[in-house]
Scaffold this motif. Sequence first.
Motif, PDB file in Angstrom:
ATOM      1  N   GLY A   1      -2.683   9.196   0.023  1.00 16.94           N
ATOM      2  CA  GLY A   1      -2.681   9.594  -1.671  1.00 16.94           C
ATOM      3  C   GLY A   1      -3.691  10.634  -2.013  1.00 16.94           C
ATOM      4  N   MET A   2      -3.909  10.838  -3.176  1.00 17.94           N
ATOM      5  CA  MET A   2      -4.970  11.908  -3.668  1.00 17.94           C
ATOM      6  C   MET A   2      -5.688  11.330  -4.704  1.00 17.94           C
ATOM      7  SD  MET A   2      -2.493  14.485  -5.841  1.00 17.94           S
ATOM      8  CE  MET A   2      -3.607  15.777  -6.038  1.00 17.94           C
ATOM      9  N   GLY A   3      -6.604  12.088  -5.155  1.00 16.14           N
ATOM     10  CA  GLY A   3      -7.313  11.490  -6.340  1.00 16.14           C
ATOM     11  C   GLY A   3      -8.142  10.271  -5.983  1.00 16.14           C
ATOM     12  N   VAL A   4      -7.992   9.360  -6.755  1.00 15.71           N
ATOM     13  CA  VAL A   4      -8.482   7.794  -6.542  1.00 15.71           C
ATOM     14  C   VAL A   4      -8.066   7.378  -5.404  1.00 15.71           C
ATOM     15  CG1 VAL A   4      -9.887   7.849  -8.692  1.00 15.71           C
ATOM     16  CG2 VAL A   4      -7.518   6.825  -8.603  1.00 15.71           C
ATOM     17  N   TYR A   5      -6.776   7.686  -5.124  1.00 15.73           N
ATOM     18  CA  TYR A   5      -6.098   6.968  -4.052  1.00 15.73           C
ATOM     19  C   TYR A   5      -5.892   7.769  -2.801  1.00 15.73           C
ATOM     20  CZ  TYR A   5      -4.416   4.068  -7.940  1.00 15.73           C
ATOM     21  OH  TYR A   5      -4.312   3.064  -9.021  1.00 15.73           O
ATOM     22  N   LEU A   6      -7.042   8.516  -2.739  1.00 16.38           N
ATOM     23  CA  LEU A   6      -7.182   9.083  -1.422  1.00 16.38           C
ATOM     24  C   LEU A   6      -7.151   8.397  -0.245  1.00 16.38           C
ATOM     25  CD1 LEU A   6      -7.438  12.179  -0.331  1.00 16.38           C
ATOM     26  CD2 LEU A   6     -10.089  11.903  -0.875  1.00 16.38           C
ATOM     27  N   ASN A   7      -6.778   8.457   0.956  1.00 18.65           N
ATOM     28  CA  ASN A   7      -7.026   7.462   2.059  1.00 18.65           C
ATOM     29  C   ASN A   7      -6.234   6.173   1.527  1.00 18.65           C
ATOM     30  OD1 ASN A   7      -8.075   9.226   3.655  1.00 18.65           O
ATOM     31  ND2 ASN A   7     -10.191   9.059   2.508  1.00 18.65           N
ATOM     32  N   LEU A   8      -5.285   6.084   0.625  1.00 17.26           N
ATOM     33  CA  LEU A   8      -4.824   4.834   0.172  1.00 17.26           C
ATOM     34  C   LEU A   8      -4.262   3.952   1.460  1.00 17.26           C
ATOM     35  CD1 LEU A   8      -3.780   3.326  -2.214  1.00 17.26           C
ATOM     36  CD2 LEU A   8      -1.788   4.403  -2.202  1.00 17.26           C
TER      37      LEU A   8
ATOM     38  N   TYR B   1       0.990   6.103  -8.830  1.00 19.26           N
ATOM     39  CA  TYR B   1       0.926   7.249  -8.274  1.00 19.26           C
ATOM     40  C   TYR B   1      -0.260   8.226  -8.770  1.00 19.26           C
ATOM     41  CZ  TYR B   1       5.441   5.747  -6.929  1.00 19.26           C
ATOM     42  OH  TYR B   1       6.693   5.205  -6.461  1.00 19.26           O
ATOM     43  N   ASP B   2      -1.122   8.590  -7.764  1.00 19.48           N
ATOM     44  CA  ASP B   2      -2.053   9.583  -8.389  1.00 19.48           C
ATOM     45  C   ASP B   2      -1.538  11.170  -8.314  1.00 19.48           C
ATOM     46  OD1 ASP B   2      -5.583   9.446  -8.671  1.00 19.48           O
ATOM     47  OD2 ASP B   2      -4.569  11.144  -8.731  1.00 19.48           O
ATOM     48  N   LEU B   3      -1.319  11.652  -9.309  1.00 28.55           N
ATOM     49  CA  LEU B   3      -0.671  12.924  -9.459  1.00 28.55           C
ATOM     50  C   LEU B   3      -1.436  13.782 -10.429  1.00 28.55           C
ATOM     51  CD1 LEU B   3       2.889  11.535  -9.751  1.00 28.55           C
ATOM     52  CD2 LEU B   3       1.931  12.725  -7.618  1.00 28.55           C
TER      53      LEU B   3
ATOM     54  N   ARG C   1      -4.358  11.877 -12.362  1.00 32.82           N
ATOM     55  CA  ARG C   1      -4.720  10.724 -12.746  1.00 32.82           C
ATOM     56  C   ARG C   1      -3.829   9.813 -12.206  1.00 32.82           C
ATOM     57  NH1 ARG C   1      -3.761   8.984 -19.338  1.00 32.82           N
ATOM     58  NH2 ARG C   1      -5.146   7.289 -18.119  1.00 32.82           N
ATOM     59  N   ALA C   2      -4.162   8.280 -12.019  1.00 35.59           N
ATOM     60  CA  ALA C   2      -3.176   7.300 -11.497  1.00 35.59           C
ATOM     61  C   ALA C   2      -2.420   6.660 -12.474  1.00 35.59           C
ATOM     62  CB  ALA C   2      -4.102   6.392 -10.919  1.00 35.59           C
TER      63      ALA C   2
ATOM     64  N   TYR D   1       0.753  -1.185  -0.013  1.00 35.80           N
ATOM     65  CA  TYR D   1       0.137  -0.086   0.163  1.00 35.80           C
ATOM     66  C   TYR D   1       0.749   1.146  -0.017  1.00 35.80           C
ATOM     67  CZ  TYR D   1      -3.847  -2.911  -0.258  1.00 35.80           C
ATOM     68  OH  TYR D   1      -5.022  -3.863  -0.481  1.00 35.80           O
ATOM     69  N   SER D   2       2.133   1.066   0.117  1.00 38.30           N
ATOM     70  CA  SER D   2       2.829   2.326  -0.031  1.00 38.30           C
ATOM     71  C   SER D   2       3.009   2.291  -1.569  1.00 38.30           C
ATOM     72  CB  SER D   2       4.385   2.377   0.629  1.00 38.30           C
ATOM     73  OG  SER D   2       4.743   1.264  -0.088  1.00 38.30           O
ATOM     74  N   ASN D   3       3.501   3.579  -2.233  1.00 33.70           N
ATOM     75  CA  ASN D   3       3.677   3.465  -3.571  1.00 33.70           C
ATOM     76  C   ASN D   3       4.960   2.954  -4.015  1.00 33.70           C
ATOM     77  OD1 ASN D   3       1.307   4.765  -4.331  1.00 33.70           O
ATOM     78  ND2 ASN D   3       2.035   6.639  -3.778  1.00 33.70           N
TER      79      ASN D   3
END
Lengths: 189, 429
Positions: free
Chosen positions: B3-10, B252-254, B238-239, A175-177
Amino acid sequence: MITPEVADRIRAAIAKYPSARSAVLPALHIVQETYGWVPKEAQADVANLIGITSGEVSQVVSFYYMYFQKPVGKRVIKVCQSISCYLRGSDPIIDYLKKKLNVQAGETTPDGEFTLLVVECLASCGSAPVLQVNDDYYENLTYDKIDRILAGTEKSAAQLQLEYDEKGVEIPGLYSNYSGPGTVPEAGS
Amino acid sequence: MSGMGVYLNLDVPNMKDIDVYIKHGGYQALEKALKEMQPSQVTDMVKASGLRGRGGAGFPTGVKWGFVPANINPKYVVCNCDESEPGTFKDRKIIEHNPHMLIEGIIIAAYAIGAVKAFAYLRGEFAFGAKVLQSAVDQAYARGYLGKSILGSNFSLDMVVHRGAGAYICGEESAQLESLEGKRGYPRLRPPFPAVSGVYAKPTLINNCETLSTVPLIVKNGAEWYSKWGTEKSKGTRAYSLSGHVNKPGTYDLPMNTTLRQLIDEYGGGVPGGKKVKAVIPGGSSAAMLPASMLDTPIAFDELTAAGSMGGSGAVVVMDEDTDIVRATLRIHEFYREESCGKCTPCREGTFWLVQILERIAHGGGMPGDVEKLLDICSQIGGRAFCLLADGAIPCIISSIKYFREEYDYYIQHGHSMYADREIAEAAR
């Protein structure tokens, strides 16, 4: 050929769709989960349950590569060879498995335990190299990991994720990138 | 790290549980859409946000929603979770980790166009993802977010999780609809387009998993919020799926004005061993590769098209300076040969022919004129096949020849790669 229980499961799948024919793929998955492959008699049963011809079922079986038209080993190993896995060492992995199992790609071991297949992108490129054993993903492969996978002692990606969800324990790469060390597999690493 | 975008609260454990999802603000966007907005207002908001399809084509999402006719029923939503473009693995993370975000996006889209049933078409290999998504769907039904009279409104929706069975072509919209109908995944002739005549010949909205997962964010925070990121024509975030020769591969959602160099160096940790980048595929293997000199290109639709490639699926595959380009190209083209559905001659024959010649070159049998022949075959495939899989099957080889012609020439002249000779020379030193 299929049991009443399998037939009931297929009927439940059919009921979900506005058109019964949409249930062909789900029905064939149910058959293969139960019998390990999709025998011709089972295809005819699926056709009868759905109300289409057995030709309309067999053309689906032959088009989609996940359905096996012949018996396979108990554990079907599918190694990804697409570009991202290739760049991170899928070729040595495939060679290692061929030597260990003493089969060519596409063959089953004489004891019926393993079938070795080479497949295309499994959508796990960030943790390459990757393989599947039946439905389970095994990622960030090394030769040692492969030994453990064959022995049945390695956790699959899904098991690691469920552990994370239960315990909140950080699993590197899940779950980390960041998904793991950046080297191609070395023997013993 | 969040994260951000669709990976918010990843990094939140167990986001697949509906209570955890709701605790982190889940289903608030759906509530807002149902209680405060008309369906057409939802579509207008998605149009204003500038969101473009995240599957590969980058078509403006709100515009696509607007194509669905209001007065023909029943209507359907199909969520394309067939993620099979080599290098791409961003949708799998959404499905396995945050399925409720996807479900919420599907429900909002269905509300916007007036659908009665939604199908999530997952590639067959996502067996675990299908289980996770099905559990989440069951939870959503139990809480009244799916089924009859959602949240007390007069909008009802049923949702079915459907698995494919191994076919890249089924990521192509029209082929996916054929597959959903229980047939072989052969693409359809268009027009008519899915919006007018889709699954069961009814109006169908078909969108990528990440595209629909973005909708709750847009509805909750507004179109201006989303469009403040990105470039002029590629709004939002986008991811990206980063893989290949990098130290930190992953998703990476950036913001979409991120450049290839930033993604690779700042987020990806650079190339292992301190090596240099030789080439990058910026949008999945159907996108042309770009040389290291173009690393400052933003990973956005129009900017990448102007650079001679495409935004595609946002899958960035990095090849370092020691990569044998001819062999890497051969591997990519084996994929297209494998996945060609066989319906039309240019793709079926062309993909085989390209691999045949590439194999011959890679194994020492290259002949003068082979490179010209490869380019000629590509010109007979591109724009002449029944669907766009074929158009995605040629950019890799064309760009590899454009930027790394000397590697092909070396193979043809010497019968082996320049890397083999370099290794021998270095070993002799």
